[in-house]
Write an enzyme that holds these catalytic residues in place. Structure first.
Site, PDB file in Angstrom:
ATOM      1  N   ASN A 177      11.045  -0.249  -9.197  1.00 53.65           N
ATOM      2  CA  ASN A 177      10.457  -1.539  -9.560  1.00 53.65           C
ATOM      3  C   ASN A 177       9.618  -1.986  -8.376  1.00 53.65           C
ATOM      4  O   ASN A 177      10.159  -2.388  -7.343  1.00 53.65           O
ATOM      5  CB  ASN A 177      11.522  -2.578  -9.893  1.00 53.65           C
ATOM      6  CG  ASN A 177      10.869  -3.933 -10.183  1.00 53.65           C
ATOM      7  OD1 ASN A 177       9.643  -4.059 -10.158  1.00 53.65           O
ATOM      8  ND2 ASN A 177      11.677  -4.930 -10.443  1.00 53.65           N
ATOM      9  N   GLY A 204       0.835  -1.201   0.000  1.00 53.38           N
ATOM     10  CA  GLY A 204       0.000   0.000   0.000  1.00 53.38           C
ATOM     11  C   GLY A 204       0.869   1.250   0.000  1.00 53.38           C
ATOM     12  O   GLY A 204       0.525   2.263  -0.616  1.00 53.38           O
ATOM     13  N   SER A 205       1.999   1.168   0.683  1.00 48.82           N
ATOM     14  CA  SER A 205       2.922   2.313   0.701  1.00 48.82           C
ATOM     15  C   SER A 205       3.457   2.578  -0.700  1.00 48.82           C
ATOM     16  O   SER A 205       3.560   3.737  -1.139  1.00 48.82           O
ATOM     17  CB  SER A 205       4.094   2.030   1.649  1.00 48.82           C
ATOM     18  OG  SER A 205       3.622   1.748   2.939  1.00 48.82           O
ATOM     19  N   HIS A 209      -5.141  -6.270   6.247  1.00 50.00           N
ATOM     20  CA  HIS A 209      -6.139  -5.513   5.483  1.00 50.00           C
ATOM     21  C   HIS A 209      -7.285  -6.402   4.998  1.00 50.00           C
ATOM     22  O   HIS A 209      -7.301  -7.597   5.273  1.00 50.00           O
ATOM     23  CB  HIS A 209      -5.442  -4.751   4.361  1.00 50.00           C
ATOM     24  CG  HIS A 209      -4.546  -3.676   4.909  1.00 50.00           C
ATOM     25  ND1 HIS A 209      -4.870  -2.345   4.894  1.00 50.00           N
ATOM     26  CD2 HIS A 209      -3.357  -3.760   5.560  1.00 50.00           C
ATOM     27  CE1 HIS A 209      -3.908  -1.646   5.501  1.00 50.00           C
ATOM     28  NE2 HIS A 209      -2.980  -2.483   5.910  1.00 50.00           N
ATOM     29  N   SER A 254      -4.185  -1.528   0.044  1.00 51.34           N
ATOM     30  CA  SER A 254      -3.108  -2.375   0.595  1.00 51.34           C
ATOM     31  C   SER A 254      -3.618  -3.795   0.749  1.00 51.34           C
ATOM     32  O   SER A 254      -4.775  -4.004   1.123  1.00 51.34           O
ATOM     33  CB  SER A 254      -2.676  -1.845   1.966  1.00 51.34           C
ATOM     34  OG  SER A 254      -1.886  -2.823   2.636  1.00 51.34           O
TER      35      SER A 254
HETATM   36  C1  LIG Z   1      -4.034   4.369   5.578  1.00 50.81           C
HETATM   37  C2  LIG Z   1      -2.845   3.520   5.209  1.00 50.81           C
HETATM   38  N1  LIG Z   1      -2.157   3.817   4.104  1.00 50.81           N
HETATM   39  C3  LIG Z   1      -1.105   3.076   3.727  1.00 50.81           C
HETATM   40  C4  LIG Z   1      -0.696   1.982   4.440  1.00 50.81           C
HETATM   41  C5  LIG Z   1       0.494   1.189   4.001  1.00 50.81           C
HETATM   42  O1  LIG Z   1       0.160  -0.073   3.510  1.00 50.81           O
HETATM   43  P1  LIG Z   1       1.279  -1.218   3.419  1.00 50.81           P
HETATM   44  O2  LIG Z   1       1.491  -1.736   4.805  1.00 50.81           O
HETATM   45  O3  LIG Z   1       0.729  -2.236   2.505  1.00 50.81           O
HETATM   46  O4  LIG Z   1       2.512  -0.576   2.902  1.00 50.81           O
HETATM   47  C6  LIG Z   1      -1.383   1.643   5.608  1.00 50.81           C
HETATM   48  C7  LIG Z   1      -0.944   0.474   6.394  1.00 50.81           C
HETATM   49  O5  LIG Z   1      -1.643  -0.111   7.161  1.00 50.81           O
HETATM   50  C8  LIG Z   1      -2.483   2.426   6.006  1.00 50.81           C
HETATM   51  O6  LIG Z   1      -3.174   2.154   7.118  1.00 50.81           O
END
Ligand SMILES: Cc1ncc(COP(=O)(O)O)c(C=O)c1O
Length: 466
Positions: free
Chosen positions: A316, A85-86, A248, A243
């Site tokens: 990537n 998600g990041s 999730h 994410s």
């Molecule tokens: C609102 C939000 N955005 C982004 C992320 C990041 O997701 P990931 O852990 O898959 O990088 C999170 C992680 O829980 C989140 O709560």
């Protein structure tokens, strides 16, 4: 595929799954009550093994099927997977800096409006791209942006709004979309915690939709097809992210996706994901554009192989096909997961309703139907409670809790010395930092677990329970 070898492997996987011990019955105070978790079973394992047997390893047929299925779920034409998600947020925000957007592209030093009560990687890509986050306060109970404070955040260099639907609760999309439309701002929805949440725009705003720069004049906005006023979050902004981390709504282990309704934004996002390349061939394919050796771009000679021509400062961030296979199998469960999250949230709400004098209980943003990620609670100052004491009490009873992520991002060590602006006060954000926590509503929790969590909160407050 009719392949006896594969069938034997499938049978072995199914037999192994059937032989797994069922979870032990819930024992209050002994069995952990986690805040989040994954629900994966035989279908996910079979799908991952199938992908492993393909031996393709990188993004392949499962990813293609998953991207299509995810896009269809949202009712959008484009979904591209990334490895978290990041990364999805990084790709989405970076895309708005693409030179392909002409004068509509965000430039380093421009401002992007967001909130400080949230997860760091919603905001980090703003800084990573050299722009300036402008933090606005949030509202108690819904934990979304205080839309009344948006106007005070606007400056001559405001270019975008980037917001998460906090813990699954949609932000005030009607107000935010109206603000973005009136000031020509890009909108990114971080739906990492909100897969399945829905929102209904007011009837008189049914034709509000994100406006896109047209190719010939990027500051003249063209309108897309009028979409339904009530739809999934993630379909309102120019770009959205999800994410698939195990906590999730659905999982592929590590993973995420970027969504958009626009082909040009899709191509840009794909380019950032795939090393920054100009070419959009799928792995293993050549010459999708039909002129692989006929482009002249940048200072390269005409005919320089399009596969090795780079339009963006890219990364990537692709996933493997095993990850995609897992998430594809999870899609069948998604409606059930969303229903379970809603039901668990409703159960906790009912069990704690009479504690509302001491606890600020969560509620859906008007116009929304959240697919909750968690059940946030804020201690009311008049109750004289100490959050650490309560969290320790719950911990002793094996009930897991989490804070609302970074609390107030501007107070986190890594943001000290960084360039950002605060518009108005962050009073509610500080309150969240000091007095908010959340407990789980994920589909793996049973009613007994939810009751036990609610009961232990009640005991701490000195309230009766059944
Ligand atoms: C609102 C939000 N955005 C982004 C992320 C990041 O997701 P990931 O852990 O898959 O990088 C999170 C992680 O829980 C989140 O709560």
């Amino acid at each position: 595929m009719s392949d006896p070898g594969r069938q034997a492997v499938r049978d072995a996987v199914s037999a192994w799954c059937a032989a797994q011990a069922k979870p032990a019955p819930f024992e209050p105070g002994l069995t952990p009550v986690p805040v989040s978790g994954k629900v994966v079973g035989e279908t996910e394992r079979l799908a991952m093994v199938e992908a492993a047997l393909d031996g393709w390893l990188t993004t392949g047929r499962f990813n293609e099927a998953f991207e299509k299925r995810l896009a269809d779920w949202f009712g959008l034409p484009h979904a591209i997977t990334v490895n978290s998600g990041s990364s999805a947020n990084l790709v989405a925000v970076s895309s708005l800096f693409s030179p392909r957007l002409g004068p509509a592209a965000i430039q380093p030093g421009d401002e992007i409006i967001t909130v400080a009560a949230g997860f760091p990687t919603t905001v980090n890509p703003i800084l990573q791209n050299g722009a300036i986050p402008v933090f606005v306060d949030v509202r108690p109970g819904t934990y979304d942006i205080d839309a009344a404070a948006l106007a005070g955040a606007l400056g001559p260099r405001s270019r975008a709004v980037v917001l998460a639907h906090t813990l699954g609760n949609p932000f005030d999309l009607a107000a935010v979309m109206d603000f973005c439309a009136r000031h020509d701002l890009w909108l990114i929805e971080d739906c990492c915690d909100a897969l399945g949440s829905r929102y209904r725009l007011p009837d008189d705003a049914s034709d509000w939709r994100p406006r896109l720069p047209t190719a010939d004049d990027p500051r003249r906005w063209s309108l897309a097809e009028a979409p339904e006023p009530e739809r999934h979050v993630g379909t309102f902004g120019h770009l959205a992210t999800v994410s698939f981390y195990p906590a999730h709504h659905i999982t592929m282990g590590e993973g995420g996706a970027v969504l958009t309704f626009d082909m040009a934004l899709r191509r840009i996002a794909e380019s950032f994901r795939d090393w920054g390349r100009d070419c959009w061939c799928a792995p293993g394919c050549d010459n999708t554009c039909g002129k692989r050796f006929d482009w002249q771009l940048g200072g390269l000679p005409r005919g320089y192989d399009h596969k090795y021509t780079y339009a963006h400062l890219g990364y990537n961030l692709k996933i493997s096909d095993m990850q995609a296979a897992c998430a594809l199998a999870q899609m069948d469960r998604l409606p059930g997961f969303v229903a379970a999250r809603k039901a668990n949230f409703a159960h906790l709400s009912a069990r704690l309703a009479d504690c509302a004098d001491a606890l600020q209980l969560p509620f859906a943003t008007p116009g929304s139907t959240p697919s909750w990620f968690g059940f946030p609670i804020t201690l009311r100052p008049e109750a004289g409670l100490n959050r650490v004491d309560l969290l320790q009490w719950l911990d002793q009873h094996r009930i897991a809790t989490r804070l609302l992520f970074a609390g107030n991002l501007t107070r986190q060590p890594y943001l000290q010395g960084k360039t950002f602006r605060v518009a108005g006060s962050l009073e509610q954000t500080d309150r969240i930092m000091n007095d908010t926590f959340w407990i789980g509503v994920w589909p793996g929790l049973t009613i007994d677990m939810l009751d036990y969590a609610a009961d232990q909160i009640r005991v701490f407050l000195g309230r009766d329970f059944d």
